[in-house]
Design a protein around this motif. Structure first.
Motif, mmCIF file in Angstrom:
data_model
loop_
_atom_site.group_PDB
_atom_site.id
_atom_site.type_symbol
_atom_site.label_atom_id
_atom_site.label_comp_id
_atom_site.label_asym_id
_atom_site.label_seq_id
_atom_site.Cartn_x
_atom_site.Cartn_y
_atom_site.Cartn_z
ATOM 1 N N THR A 82 -4.853 37.438 -23.102
ATOM 2 C CA THR A 82 -3.379 37.191 -22.481
ATOM 3 C C THR A 82 -3.378 35.715 -22.147
ATOM 4 O O THR A 82 -4.390 35.185 -21.635
ATOM 5 N N GLY A 83 -1.929 35.130 -22.576
ATOM 6 C CA GLY A 83 -1.731 34.005 -22.112
ATOM 7 C C GLY A 83 -2.937 32.711 -23.068
ATOM 8 O O GLY A 83 -3.074 33.170 -24.107
ATOM 9 N N ILE A 84 -3.092 31.718 -22.400
ATOM 10 C CA ILE A 84 -3.746 30.549 -23.167
ATOM 11 C C ILE A 84 -5.288 31.094 -23.111
ATOM 12 O O ILE A 84 -5.659 31.794 -22.017
ATOM 13 N N VAL A 85 -5.994 30.705 -24.044
ATOM 14 C CA VAL A 85 -7.423 30.842 -23.998
ATOM 15 C C VAL A 85 -8.123 29.621 -23.724
ATOM 16 O O VAL A 85 -8.462 28.953 -24.560
ATOM 17 N N PRO A 86 -8.562 29.323 -22.705
ATOM 18 C CA PRO A 86 -9.141 28.117 -22.027
ATOM 19 C C PRO A 86 -10.448 27.850 -22.963
ATOM 20 O O PRO A 86 -10.698 26.480 -23.172
ATOM 21 N N SER A 87 -11.051 28.714 -23.361
ATOM 22 C CA SER A 87 -12.361 28.434 -23.664
ATOM 23 C C SER A 87 -12.148 27.996 -25.245
ATOM 24 O O SER A 87 -13.142 27.805 -26.073
ATOM 25 N N HIS A 88 -11.171 28.127 -25.936
ATOM 26 C CA HIS A 88 -10.887 27.912 -27.414
ATOM 27 C C HIS A 88 -10.655 26.648 -27.605
ATOM 28 O O HIS A 88 -10.017 25.830 -27.100
ATOM 29 N N GLY A 89 -11.197 26.086 -28.812
ATOM 30 C CA GLY A 89 -10.847 24.608 -29.343
ATOM 31 C C GLY A 89 -9.734 24.485 -29.595
ATOM 32 O O GLY A 89 -9.180 23.274 -29.733
ATOM 33 N N GLY A 90 -8.697 25.482 -29.699
ATOM 34 C CA GLY A 90 -7.198 25.494 -30.182
ATOM 35 C C GLY A 90 -6.563 25.082 -29.118
ATOM 36 O O GLY A 90 -4.996 25.115 -28.930
ATOM 37 N N TYR A 382 -11.311 9.977 -31.530
ATOM 38 C CA TYR A 382 -10.932 9.852 -32.980
ATOM 39 C C TYR A 382 -10.105 10.832 -33.542
ATOM 40 O O TYR A 382 -9.234 10.625 -34.682
ATOM 41 N N LEU A 383 -10.360 12.097 -33.104
ATOM 42 C CA LEU A 383 -9.546 13.282 -33.397
ATOM 43 C C LEU A 383 -8.077 12.893 -33.062
ATOM 44 O O LEU A 383 -7.305 13.561 -33.870
ATOM 45 N N THR A 384 -7.678 12.318 -31.962
ATOM 46 C CA THR A 384 -6.545 12.061 -31.561
ATOM 47 C C THR A 384 -5.691 10.898 -32.807
ATOM 48 O O THR A 384 -4.746 11.054 -32.968
ATOM 49 N N ASP A 385 -6.398 10.018 -32.977
ATOM 50 C CA ASP A 385 -6.118 9.119 -34.263
ATOM 51 C C ASP A 385 -5.976 9.972 -35.353
ATOM 52 O O ASP A 385 -4.832 9.624 -36.090
ATOM 53 N N TYR A 386 -6.784 10.921 -35.755
ATOM 54 C CA TYR A 386 -6.549 11.597 -37.201
ATOM 55 C C TYR A 386 -5.161 12.525 -36.960
ATOM 56 O O TYR A 386 -4.462 12.616 -37.839
ATOM 57 N N PHE A 387 -4.965 13.144 -35.866
ATOM 58 C CA PHE A 387 -4.015 14.036 -35.726
ATOM 59 C C PHE A 387 -2.592 13.192 -35.822
ATOM 60 O O PHE A 387 -1.538 13.571 -36.381
ATOM 61 N N ARG A 388 -2.565 12.121 -35.038
ATOM 62 C CA ARG A 388 -1.238 11.292 -35.031
ATOM 63 C C ARG A 388 -1.158 10.665 -36.458
ATOM 64 O O ARG A 388 0.074 10.634 -36.839
ATOM 65 N N GLU A 389 -2.021 10.258 -37.325
ATOM 66 C CA GLU A 389 -2.001 9.968 -38.601
ATOM 67 C C GLU A 389 -1.334 10.813 -39.513
ATOM 68 O O GLU A 389 -0.231 10.585 -40.185
ATOM 69 N N GLU A 390 -1.812 11.966 -39.171
ATOM 70 C CA GLU A 390 -1.403 13.067 -40.313
ATOM 71 C C GLU A 390 -0.011 13.691 -39.964
ATOM 72 O O GLU A 390 0.946 13.916 -40.645
ATOM 73 N N LEU A 391 0.260 13.645 -38.616
ATOM 74 C CA LEU A 391 1.908 13.713 -38.343
ATOM 75 C C LEU A 391 2.625 12.690 -38.751
ATOM 76 O O LEU A 391 3.829 13.088 -39.219
ATOM 77 N N VAL A 392 2.408 11.643 -38.681
ATOM 78 C CA VAL A 392 3.431 10.568 -39.214
ATOM 79 C C VAL A 392 3.507 10.823 -40.760
ATOM 80 O O VAL A 392 4.730 10.426 -41.275
ATOM 81 N N LYS A 393 2.484 10.928 -41.500
ATOM 82 C CA LYS A 393 2.613 11.277 -42.903
ATOM 83 C C LYS A 393 3.635 12.505 -43.137
ATOM 84 O O LYS A 393 4.153 12.574 -44.158
ATOM 85 N N HIS A 473 -11.731 20.719 -37.959
ATOM 86 C CA HIS A 473 -11.022 21.885 -38.721
ATOM 87 C C HIS A 473 -10.174 22.308 -37.782
ATOM 88 O O HIS A 473 -9.058 22.958 -38.298
ATOM 89 N N THR A 474 -10.202 22.175 -36.530
ATOM 90 C CA THR A 474 -9.195 22.690 -35.332
ATOM 91 C C THR A 474 -7.678 22.088 -35.780
ATOM 92 O O THR A 474 -7.054 22.534 -35.797
ATOM 93 N N ILE A 475 -7.775 20.598 -36.000
ATOM 94 C CA ILE A 475 -6.794 19.725 -35.870
ATOM 95 C C ILE A 475 -6.046 20.151 -37.450
ATOM 96 O O ILE A 475 -4.760 20.107 -37.452
ATOM 97 N N ASP A 476 -6.885 20.404 -38.474
ATOM 98 C CA ASP A 476 -6.429 20.945 -39.617
ATOM 99 C C ASP A 476 -5.713 22.081 -39.788
ATOM 100 O O ASP A 476 -4.441 22.441 -40.216
ATOM 101 N N THR A 477 -6.204 23.178 -38.766
ATOM 102 C CA THR A 477 -5.493 24.520 -38.685
ATOM 103 C C THR A 477 -3.911 23.983 -37.943
ATOM 104 O O THR A 477 -3.166 24.902 -38.403
ATOM 105 N N CYS A 478 -4.088 23.162 -37.152
ATOM 106 C CA CYS A 478 -3.146 22.969 -36.315
ATOM 107 C C CYS A 478 -1.914 22.326 -37.148
ATOM 108 O O CYS A 478 -0.803 22.656 -36.947
ATOM 109 N N LEU A 479 -2.257 21.447 -37.960
ATOM 110 C CA LEU A 479 -1.508 20.866 -38.868
ATOM 111 C C LEU A 479 -0.813 21.732 -39.841
ATOM 112 O O LEU A 479 0.539 21.599 -40.111
#
Length: 491
Positions: A82-90, A382-393, A473-479
């Protein structure tokens, strides 16, 4: 007497289940181990957000007996799903707590032994562990050996303790409150306003200092405002800076603010609950120059060291100011008083009885060493950098380059930047509506949890990458999720 003895024997028999025998303990432990092993092994296969509420009837208290197996099943469906799963990498929406496994083991040990960590007399080993953790953090943040500190339940209590010490050091009470001035930014965590209200400073003058283009407090305007307030006969006494804001992850100009605070005799408090431990990384450590100038500092090991919720910390240089607020003695505690003993946590905190929460930090640091924690923090940057660059694309707009691992983005409705002011306001409104619909779709999907905020009235989507389980892989799933949700909103 015979009747009394019979009554005692009957009550002893009825209360016996509170001390399970070895076979019962083994059964309970095995069931919990089975559940936790299955939970951790499958955590990447579940969603990070469930848009459903628990069945209250299954969680209500009754006088019936239930098996441990039944209750673990209920916990799984009515709590973890239920709700947010705080232990999840997502969980990259709000600032996540951690939940590393050895902290769970430490909590089990602390609870079985039920050590008291409030007074050295009652628990010298537990108090020594907590004091040594404080000493280690003083070294990390370049605080003097004479500084004192406390392990709190989180940043809210840590900030409360620090601001109380600031209030008492400057004697801000009675009629002095209404002419005393507090300086902070609009990006300060809202637990600060709560703390000020709790400690009787609701009627003090609160100045919100404007921010620069990267959402950092403008130190030049801060100094100008302090000088103006002094000229008008007011009493500036505390300034609050952030070492990693919740909305944008910004680090205020800590050194510049520290110099201003020293020049004008202000108590300088830094809230580093989210961002403080990034000082351990090679990439971000220089951003924290000046943090050692603070009179008090709040940091949260349950954020930056990936520990379970319930462990914050506060460091304060002025022991006398802190003692004024919290140090009391009682006749029944006279056996526990000895000036030669180390600092009692109960003397620097509102808490007297407290959980031995320090073990959940001490055990992982001693077993793993510091290197994995540093690497995990560096990875988040570095994951933050990767996420932002992929969003801009993908055509998204992103906020300014973040200081740490919190950032934000939005999908633009139009690219025409030559519109007049009124047209821009209309554009922002339609963009906000569009991105709000996108956020709704993301929450319906649930695989990865993101959150939203408003900056200067504009609706944006936040990322807060801090969970130790968040990987590429978490960020890739998010994208991939964002791609699908964007297509649904467009259609």
């Amino acid at each position: 007497m015979a009747e009394l003895l019979k009554k005692l024997a009957d009550l002893e028999k009825l209360s016996a289940p509170l001390e399970p025998n070895q076979d019962e303990r083994a059964h309970y432990f095995q069931q919990v181990k089975n559940w936790s092993d299955h939970y951790i092994a499958n955590i990447d296969k579940i969603d990070s957000f469930y848009d459903k509420l628990p069945d209250t009837s299954k969680l209500s208290i009754d006088e019936k007996q239930h098996s441990i197996e039944e209750l673990l099943d209920i916990y799984h469906t009515e709590v973890t799903e239920t709700g947010i799963v705080p232990s999840h990498g997502g969980h990259i929406g709000y600032i996540p707590g951690g939940g590393i496994y050895l902290s769970a083991i430490a909590d089990y040990i602390a609870d079985v032994s039920n050590e008291y960590a409030g007074m050295f007399y009652g628990g010298p080993g537990a108090v020594t562990i907590e004091n040594e953790l404080i000493n280690w953090m003083k070294g990390v943040f370049r605080f003097p050996e004479s500084a004192v500190g406390n392990l709190t339940s989180g940043g809210s209590i840590a900030n409360l303790i620090a601001l109380t010490a600031a209030r008492d050091f400057h004697g801000v009470k009675n009629e002095k409150v209404t002419s005393s001035v507090i300086y902070l930014s609009e990006q300060v965590h809202h637990c600060t306003q709560k703390a000020l209200r709790i400690i009787g400073l609701e009627d003090a003058i609160i100045r919100y200092i404007p921010l620069d283009e990267k959402w950092r407090m403008d130190a030049t305007i801060l100094e100008q405002t302090i000088k103006q307030d002094k000229a008008e006969g007011l009493y500036p006494f505390v300034v609050l800076a952030s070492a990693g804001t919740t909305d944008t992850g910004a680090i205020d100009p800590l050194k510049a603010i520290g110099k201003i605070a020293q020049q004008h005799n202000l108590w300088y408090h830094i809230d580093g609950a989210y961002g403080g431990f990034f000082i351990l990384t090679d990439r971000a450590k220089d951003e924290f120059e000046g943090i050692e100038m603070a009179d008090s500092l709040c940091i949260d090991p349950h954020k930056g060291l990936f520990l379970p919720y319930g462990l914050g910390a506060v460091l304060i240089k002025n022991k006398e100011a802190l003692f004024h607020s919290h140090h009391y003695t009682a006749n029944y505690m006279q056996d526990a008083l000895n000036e030669d003993w180390p600092l009692n946590p109960a003397d620097v905190s509102p808490e007297l009885t407290k959980h031995f929460r320090g073990l959940r930090m001490w055990l992982p640091l001693k077993v793993h060493g510091l290197a994995p924690f540093k690497a995990c923090l560096e990875e988040k940057l570095y994951l933050t950098d990767y996420f932002r660059e992929e969003l801009v694309k993908r055509g998204f707009k992103v906020g300014p380059e973040p200081d740490l691992s919190v950032s934000y983005f939005w999908f633009p409705v139009t690219e025409n930047e030559n519109q007049n002011q009124n047209e821009n306001e209309n554009q922002n409104e339609s963009e906000s509506e569009f991105n709000e619909r996108l956020m709704d779709e993301i929450h319906k999907d649930g695989r990865i949890f993101l959150s939203s905020t408003r900056l200067n009235g504009k609706y944006v989507i936040r990322m807060a990458i801090l969970s130790f389980r968040t990987k590429k892989h978490t960020i890739d799933t998010c994208l991939e999720m964002i791609d699908r949700c964007l297509e649904r909103v467009r259609n």
